[in-house]
Enzyme design. Structure first.
Site, PDB file in Angstrom:
ATOM      1  N   LYS A  80       0.858  -1.185   0.000  1.00  0.00           N
ATOM      2  CA  LYS A  80       0.000   0.000   0.000  1.00  0.00           C
ATOM      3  C   LYS A  80       0.900   1.243   0.000  1.00  0.00           C
ATOM      4  CE  LYS A  80      -3.820   1.726   2.972  1.00  0.00           C
ATOM      5  NZ  LYS A  80      -4.619   1.377   4.168  1.00  0.00           N
ATOM      6  N   SER A 155      -9.636   1.343   3.393  1.00  0.00           N
ATOM      7  CA  SER A 155      -8.793   2.134   2.529  1.00  0.00           C
ATOM      8  C   SER A 155      -7.785   1.326   1.723  1.00  0.00           C
ATOM      9  CB  SER A 155      -8.055   3.181   3.356  1.00  0.00           C
ATOM     10  OG  SER A 155      -7.181   2.570   4.274  1.00  0.00           O
ATOM     11  N   SER A 179      -9.454  -1.239   7.537  1.00  0.00           N
ATOM     12  CA  SER A 179      -8.982  -1.025   6.167  1.00  0.00           C
ATOM     13  C   SER A 179      -8.286  -2.189   5.505  1.00  0.00           C
ATOM     14  CB  SER A 179      -8.058   0.186   6.110  1.00  0.00           C
ATOM     15  OG  SER A 179      -8.843   1.342   6.021  1.00  0.00           O
TER      16      SER A 179
HETATM   17  N1  GLN Z   1     -12.991   3.485   7.291  1.00  0.00           N
HETATM   18  C1  GLN Z   1     -12.207   3.821   8.431  1.00  0.00           C
HETATM   19  C2  GLN Z   1     -11.805   5.271   8.380  1.00  0.00           C
HETATM   20  O1  GLN Z   1     -12.112   5.894   7.448  1.00  0.00           O
HETATM   21  C3  GLN Z   1     -11.015   2.922   8.538  1.00  0.00           C
HETATM   22  C4  GLN Z   1      -9.852   3.343   7.753  1.00  0.00           C
HETATM   23  C5  GLN Z   1      -8.630   2.523   8.011  1.00  0.00           C
HETATM   24  O2  GLN Z   1      -8.702   1.470   8.627  1.00  0.00           O
HETATM   25  N2  GLN Z   1      -7.495   3.051   7.589  1.00  0.00           N
HETATM   26  O3  GLN Z   1     -11.193   5.782   9.262  1.00  0.00           O
END
Ligand code: GLN
Length: 491
Positions: A80, A155, A179
């Protein structure tokens, strides 16, 4: 199709001399060329460097170096784009870091390289990992392998897409509130969030430091264990990484689930759960019981507060972490006559709308007068949520839930309403607030349209072995992980 290899099959192919690392790497690169214009998993691909590393891996194998010595020798893996790899772009899918190149290797990149892995490229994400759909990427969304008009989740959307479409053998994502697990569920991969402190965060661009963890996105549970073996362990560069030994996570995989106590939190099986998700998860429960596990109903009474708690703590930490992007030390700069103008112009242009929303929310709840009412109270509720889980783990070894309330949604469907997007994180965020480990693995497909459903297992902190063992047992009994999406080649 070499690029369809798992880590396990690639290793045996390489060991028996049936394939070379160069062929395997080239097969992944060819797949990227063929389909990534449609799915947009990658933000950058480092073909030349990857092929050079593959050639080197082939040389080493000819000289007798084995996977005993370097467990990922010759295996193409992608990261990532929020994890530092020396000499590679590190954009976090943000304009503010658009031209930033990392001067050093983060710990996971270094460990992968030391283990012989070939780093192929940088995977798409929501800007600074804030989001659940990859639509917050400044460089265009990724698309779901099962239906390109839908989100792959986020994400770590790019990680799940690249793995499911065989554009790499395995990937790493980061998980602050789900994420890794949520995109794994939406795409049909295996996604593991290790316990907080299990994997070093050194070189991971911080979103919310008390919640962030790096973990594997893979095609099988066994690959997840193999990758965790390489990246887990104490790191003096990250004071929150725990100085605790790393077991061989592949060792216990075959031990089955007989006698294991699996808890079902009644608060997680409520209205609003998609009926097909519910029935797939119910079937998984029946199956675990047939496989010898004991199913126990448990209570996690503070579950209703998890979303509010998470979005206060995560945004508070984000507002502090993102203060470093002021246009002077890193990346993009828009000049101004004084530092304030420079700073506000740079951030105004460099950050996208969701990142700004979160910095504003986080700054607000940390500001004097509101700190006690919001931030401090959220920390107290975080403790209550942690205590819920501690009590539950007196009775059970694992907790079982759906990963997400529904399957992958259409692109654009939730962008106008951030709250709707936040609510989707309901089942995943608690593990980040508590530090527990969690895994998502495929447990079914919806009928029309055909979309993957994810099953989540949550384990005690530092008990990844039990988590992986149960997941592997379920996977092998079902083989949902082998279901392939009908991919569309790019024009
Ligand atoms: N959807 C969650 C957020 O927007 C989790 C994001 C993540 O785990 N990086 O914070």
């Amino acid at each position: 199709m070499l690029n369809q290899s798992t880590i396990a099959t690639a290793r045996s192919g390489l060991e028996t001399g049936k394939i070379t690392a160069t062929e395997l790497t080239q097969a992944c690169l060819d797949q990227i060329t063929a389909i990534d214009p449609t799915y947009h998993a990658y933000l950058s691909v480092h073909a030349e460097r990857a092929l050079a590393a593959a050639g080197e891996a082939d040389n080493l194998m000819r000289r007798g170096i084995t996977h005993q010595d370097r467990p990922l020798l010759g295996i193409p893996i992608s990261l990532k784009d929020n994890m530092a790899v020396q000499g590679a772009p590190l954009t976090c899918a943000s304009r503010i870091l658009e031209n930033f190149v990392s001067p050093y290797d983060g710990t996971v990149a270094k460990r992968l390289k030391d283990a012989g892995a070939i780093l192929l490229g940088r995977l798409n994400l929501d800007e600074f990992a804030m989001g659940s759909s990859t639509e917050n990427s400044a460089f265009g969304t990724s698309r779901n392998p099962w239906d390109p008009s839908r989100t792959p989740g986020g994400s770590s959307g790019g990680s799940a897409v690249a793995v499911k479409t065989d554009q790499c053998v395995a990937a790493l994502g980061s998980d602050t509130g789900g994420s890794i697990r949520q995109p794994a569920a939406y795409c049909g991969c295996v996604g593991l969030k290790p316990s907080y402190g299990r994997v070093s965060r050194f070189g991971l661009v911080a979103y919310a430091s008390s919640l962030d963890q790096i973990g594997p996105v893979t095609k099988t549970v066994q690959d997840s264990a193999t990758l965790l073996n390489v990246i887990a362990g104490h790191d003096p560069q990250d004071s929150t990484s725990v100085p605790q030994g790393v077991p061989d996570y592949t060792e216990a995989l075959e031990e089955g689930v007989k006698g294991l106590r699996i808890g079902l939190p009644k608060e997680y099986f409520v209205e609003g759960l998609d009926p097909e998700v519910r029935s797939a998860v119910d079937q998984a429960v029946t199956q675990f019981s047939e496989l010898g596990a004991e199913i126990v109903e448990i209570q996690l009474p503070h579950s209703d507060y998890a979303i509010a708690t998470y979005y206060l703590i995560a945004t508070a930490e984000a507002s502090a972490n993102l203060a470093r992007f002021e246009g002077i030390r890193y990346g993009h700069r828009v000049d101004g006559d004084d530092p304030f103008t420079l700073n506000s112009r740079t951030r105004g242009q460099g950050f996208g709308p969701e990142v700004k929303r979160r910095v504003i929310l986080g700054t607000y709840c940390l500001s004097s007068g509101y700190y006690d009412a919001y931030y401090l109270r959220a920390q107290k509720v975080r403790t209550l949520i942690r205590e819920d889980f501690l009590r539950a783990y007196e009775k059970v070894d694992l907790v079982l839930t759906p990963t997400t309330p529904s399957p992958a949604f259409l692109l654009g469907e939730k962008m106008a309403d951030p709250l709707q997007m936040y609510l989707l994180d309901i089942f995943t965020i608690s593990a980040n607030l508590t530090g527990n480990c969690g895994i998502s693995l495929p447990c079914g497909l919806t009928k029309d349209p055909l979309l993957p459903i994810g099953l989540q297992l949550l384990g005690k902190p530092f008990d990844e072995s039990t988590l992986l063992r149960a997941a592997h047992t379920f996977e092998q009994a079902n083989q949902w992980h082998l279901k392939r999406p009908p991919l569309q080649a790019s024009d």
